[in-house]
Design a protein around this motif. Structure first.
Motif, short mmCIF file in Angstrom:
data_model
loop_
_atom_site.label_atom_id
_atom_site.label_comp_id
_atom_site.label_asym_id
_atom_site.label_seq_id
_atom_site.Cartn_x
_atom_site.Cartn_y
_atom_site.Cartn_z
N SER A 1 44.38 43.51 40.78
CA SER A 1 45.42 42.78 41.50
C SER A 1 46.80 43.28 41.11
N VAL A 2 47.78 42.77 41.84
CA VAL A 2 49.18 43.15 41.62
C VAL A 2 49.99 41.87 41.45
N ALA A 3 50.88 41.85 40.47
CA ALA A 3 51.71 40.67 40.19
C ALA A 3 52.81 40.55 41.23
N ARG A 4 53.00 39.33 41.76
CA ARG A 4 54.08 39.02 42.70
C ARG A 4 54.97 37.96 42.07
N ILE A 5 56.26 38.17 42.13
CA ILE A 5 57.20 37.25 41.49
C ILE A 5 57.11 35.88 42.17
N ASN A 6 57.02 34.84 41.34
CA ASN A 6 56.98 33.43 41.78
C ASN A 6 55.78 33.12 42.67
N LYS A 7 54.79 33.96 42.69
CA LYS A 7 53.60 33.70 43.52
C LYS A 7 52.31 33.78 42.72
N GLY A 8 52.18 34.72 41.82
CA GLY A 8 50.93 34.91 41.08
C GLY A 8 50.45 36.35 41.20
N TRP A 9 49.16 36.52 41.14
CA TRP A 9 48.53 37.84 41.22
C TRP A 9 47.76 37.94 42.53
N GLU A 10 48.09 38.95 43.33
CA GLU A 10 47.46 39.16 44.63
C GLU A 10 46.47 40.31 44.54
N PHE A 11 45.31 40.14 45.19
CA PHE A 11 44.30 41.21 45.21
C PHE A 11 44.93 42.48 45.78
N MET A 12 44.71 43.61 45.09
CA MET A 12 45.49 44.81 45.38
C MET A 12 45.15 45.47 46.71
N LEU A 13 43.97 45.25 47.28
CA LEU A 13 43.58 45.92 48.51
C LEU A 13 43.45 44.91 49.65
N PRO A 14 43.74 45.31 50.87
CA PRO A 14 43.54 44.39 52.00
C PRO A 14 42.06 44.18 52.28
N TYR A 15 41.77 43.12 53.01
CA TYR A 15 40.39 42.80 53.35
C TYR A 15 39.80 43.89 54.25
N ASP A 16 38.64 44.44 53.86
CA ASP A 16 37.99 45.54 54.59
C ASP A 16 37.03 44.96 55.62
N GLU A 17 37.57 44.67 56.81
CA GLU A 17 36.75 44.05 57.85
C GLU A 17 35.78 45.04 58.47
N ASP A 18 36.13 46.32 58.49
CA ASP A 18 35.23 47.32 59.07
C ASP A 18 33.91 47.41 58.30
N PHE A 19 33.99 47.40 56.97
CA PHE A 19 32.76 47.48 56.18
C PHE A 19 31.91 46.23 56.38
N VAL A 20 32.55 45.07 56.49
CA VAL A 20 31.80 43.82 56.66
C VAL A 20 31.05 43.81 57.99
N LYS A 21 31.68 44.33 59.05
CA LYS A 21 31.02 44.36 60.35
C LYS A 21 29.87 45.36 60.40
N LYS A 22 30.02 46.48 59.69
CA LYS A 22 29.00 47.53 59.74
C LYS A 22 27.80 47.21 58.85
N HIS A 23 27.99 46.46 57.78
CA HIS A 23 26.91 46.24 56.81
C HIS A 23 26.76 44.74 56.52
N PRO A 24 26.31 43.94 57.48
CA PRO A 24 26.16 42.50 57.21
C PRO A 24 25.09 42.19 56.19
N ASP A 25 24.02 43.00 56.12
CA ASP A 25 22.97 42.74 55.14
C ASP A 25 23.49 42.91 53.72
N ILE A 26 24.28 43.93 53.47
CA ILE A 26 24.86 44.13 52.14
C ILE A 26 25.78 42.97 51.78
N VAL A 27 26.57 42.53 52.76
CA VAL A 27 27.50 41.42 52.52
C VAL A 27 26.74 40.14 52.19
N GLN A 28 25.64 39.87 52.93
CA GLN A 28 24.85 38.67 52.66
C GLN A 28 24.22 38.73 51.27
#
Length: 684
Positions: A390-417
């Motif tokens: 994650s990455v520290a954000r002032i007055n907010k906390g720590w944000e996960f460093m990468l955006p949500y990978d929706e392409d991988f989730v759509k292509k591999h639902p069995d792995i996600v489950q």
């Protein structure tokens, strides 16, 4: 072409490879000799070698009659080394420094490119060298002179002391026993400089015989420098194609390992990395990068890599968080290691880091103070966990460093489950270890993370709602048609006569799906990267779609039966945890992924011969409703069925009972006296 005409070939020489002295031929490089020393037949007094270390020691005579030799200096050195006495242990028996010792060191670690050549009768004979040794003067005689001097001083001091003083020098000795050596300590000791020096000193010297240049034995050995056979079979190494010969003349630039500069531990050579097996490549990449999308991982592994094999390997060293792969904690903190900041063992560090990863499966933001309060780890360790992903954000906390990978989730639902089921098992372990409260389990809303809330007027809200409704109208219409079609198919299925299957009609809404709210913390409505519409089909009005109800019922019944035959008594919470672990071990696409609700699971428990035990827990208990529901196997088919039934009836009247009451009640109801071992077996 003009240059070749100006430089014609004068003579062609045949080259032969001699093998007789292969791995036996050494090249000695002598230092520039002084005027008082000549390298002739009589100067070599002795020679010895350590073959494994390629270490040679030569003893050579010094011409003491040479006018350049300083006789007084030679006598002084001999006197300092041997003293006034002369015996067999003396270094210089003539009371004069008349010899010099030379020790060798390796001039080059890789001598495969060097050879000794002999030219004779238009033929060039090559013999590969096994080693190149540089001889340097050894001054060990000076150490011996110092030792003699210290011995004489100690003898003089000892002669002045009396017997009484010697008795006064008696001191108390403390005896200590060494601890058993661990494997890590043994490896450090083996790699230490002192141990290597000791190993080298333990190798025995092999004494050699020196033969002069004109000796017959030297003449005989010199013949081995010539190739014994001139046939093609003896020189196949020299028969090469033009391209191979060019490669031998100009090999690829490969530096020797000893000459390479030490690279930092976090720097990888991609050329060396791709020579390793695929599993090792993925482990090294994930250990160094720590968080990576699947597309980036495939690009680093090179073209032609099978994505299925990569998916199989990456699940062994990483976990899925918001569609991205994060390296597992036990890979970063192996067993028997500890924190460099606090010294906490690796097991505790892995639990703390797993808690941070699990928090990021719920939300994109994590507060550092909350993690420290739950894990009870030092701030430095917690900061390391957060910086991994994650990455520290002032007055907010720590944000996960990468955006949500929706392409991988759509292509591999069995792995996600499958990853979702693994996270449910990890959550159950964290709940027990850290005694997590509801505020820790419930995901925080994104608005709470913002320091300045956004104010939206009523008109803006209405316009936004209308735009969203228009956007989703087509999708909602398709979803409605699909639900109607499933309702019709389920009604048709309910009217047909299915043998050996009893289908219960229940009102809509009376059944609630299995609680997975702890994993629905992402703002985009995802459960650890799984869209509800992309998951397994949900039960409609208590029935599974299609004809899969038989297979689902059989699989579920087999799981419940085997589980209760092992543990006999389970709460609903523990049964759900075991069921989630069972789902995580199943292959993708299994029938049990079609959706099992709490009510279906409880009905199956009752159908397999179990009963619900209404234990009267105290009202002020902190247990959850699922922990208050207790189920027990009523008949297991063994000799202790009656004893278990009596014991369960006792606990249905009181949740805490003394042991002597249980033993007397069992003896009274069963009509036999049970010993302590039998009572213990029933209680277990």
């Amino acid at each position: 072409m003009a240059n070749e005409e100006d430089d014609p070939i004068i003579q062609e020489i045949d080259v032969f490879l001699a093998r007789s002295l292969l791995e036996k031929l050494y090249l000695f490089q002598y230092p520039i000799r002084p005027a008082s020393m000549t390298y002739d037949d009589v100067t070599h007094l002795s020679a010895k070698i350590k073959p494994k270390q390629q270490k040679v020691e030569l003893e050579m005579a010094i011409d003491t009659l040479n006018p350049n030799y300083c006789r007084s200096k030679g006598e002084q050195i001999a006197l300092n080394v041997d003293g006034t006495c002369t015996d067999e242990t003396s270094t210089y028996s003539s009371k004069l420094m008349d010899k010099q010792t030379f020790c060798s060191s390796q001039a080059a670690s890789n001598v495969s490119r060097y050879a000794a050549a002999v030219y004779k009768k238009g033929e060039l004979h090559l013999t590969p060298l096994h080693g190149i040794l540089q001889l340097r003067p050894s001054f060990t005689y000076l150490d011996k002179a110092d030792a003699k001097h210290r011995e004489r001083e100690a003898a003089n001091e000892g002669g002045d002391s009396s017997q009484d003083e010697a008795e006064d020098d008696v001191k108390q000795i403390t005896v200590r026993f060494s601890r058993p050596e661990t494997e890590q300590a043994r490896q450090r000791r083996v790699q230490s400089y002192e141990f290597l020096q000791k190993r080298q000193a333990e190798e025995h010297w092999v004494h050699l015989h020196y033969y002069g240049l004109k000796d017959s034995r030297s003449e005989h050995e010199r013949q081995y420098l010539f190739s014994q056979g001139h046939g093609l079979a003896e020189n196949t190494e020299l028969i090469k194609s033009p391209s191979e010969y060019l490669m031998m003349l100009m090999p690829p630039s490969v530096e020797e390992e000893n000459d390479k500069p030490m690279a930092p531990s976090n720097v990888l050579s991609m050329a060396q990395l791709r020579t390793l097996p695929l599993a090792d490549q993925i482990k090294i990449l994930m250990k160094n990068v720590k968080v990576m999308p699947f597309a980036n991982l495939m690009s680093l592994l090179g073209s032609g890599t099978d994505s299925t094999a990569v998916l199989r390997c990456v699940q062994q060293v990483a976990l899925l968080v918001q569609g991205n792969w994060v390296v597992k904690s036990d890979v970063l903190y192996p067993k028997d290691t500890s924190s460099p900041h606090s010294g906490v063992p690796a097991e505790v560090l892995c639990r703390g880091r797993d808690f941070v990863m699990w928090k990021f499966t719920q939300d994109r933001w994590v507060v550092r103070k909350e993690v420290a309060a739950v894990t009870k780890l030092c701030p430095e360790d917690v900061k390391d966990f957060l910086e991994h992903m994650s990455v520290a954000r002032i007055n907010k906390g720590w944000e996960f460093m990468l955006p949500y990978d929706e392409d991988f989730v759509k292509k591999h639902p069995d792995i996600v489950q499958r990853q979702h089921m693994l996270w449910m098992g990890i959550q159950a372990k964290l709940e027990k270890v850290y005694n997590l409260l509801k505020e820790h389990l419930a995901p925080k809303k994104q608005e709470a993370q913002s320091a300045h809330p956004l104010l939206v007027s009523g008109e803006q809200r209405v316009s936004m709602a209308k735009a969203k409704a228009k956007q989703n109208y087509g999708q909602l219409e398709k979803e409605l048609q699909r639900q109607k079609a499933e309702m019709k198919s389920s009604d048709t299925l309910a009217k047909t006569d299915v043998p050996n299957v009893r289908i219960k009609e229940e009102p809509v809404g009376a059944e609630e799906p299995m609680d997975t709210s702890a994993f629905e913390g992402l703002n985009n409505g995802l459960v650890n990267g799984l869209h509800p519409a992309q998951g397994s089909p949900e039960p409609v009005n208590g029935h599974l779609p299609g004809g899969c109800i038989d297979r689902v019922a059989q699989e579920l019944k087999a799981f419940v039966s085997s589980t209760f035959k092992k543990q006999f008594v389970l709460t609903l919470s523990e049964l759900k945890r075991l069921f989630n672990l069972h789902l995580a071990s199943l292959p993708p696409g299994h029938t049990l992924f079609s959706g099992i609700s709490d009510k279906m699971l409880q009905d199956m428990v009752l159908d397999t011969g179990c009963k619900q035990i209404l234990v009267p827990f105290p009202p002020q208990t902190a247990a959850s409703p699922d922990e208050l529901k207790v189920y027990a196997l009523w008949e297991a088919g063994d000799t202790y069925d009656q004893h278990r039934q009596v014991l369960l009836e006792i606990f249905s009247r009181n949740y805490r009972v003394r042991r002597n009451v249980i033993q007397s009640q069992l003896s009274q109801e069963c009509g036999e006296d049970l010993n302590k071992q039998e009572v213990d077996r029933v209680l277990k």
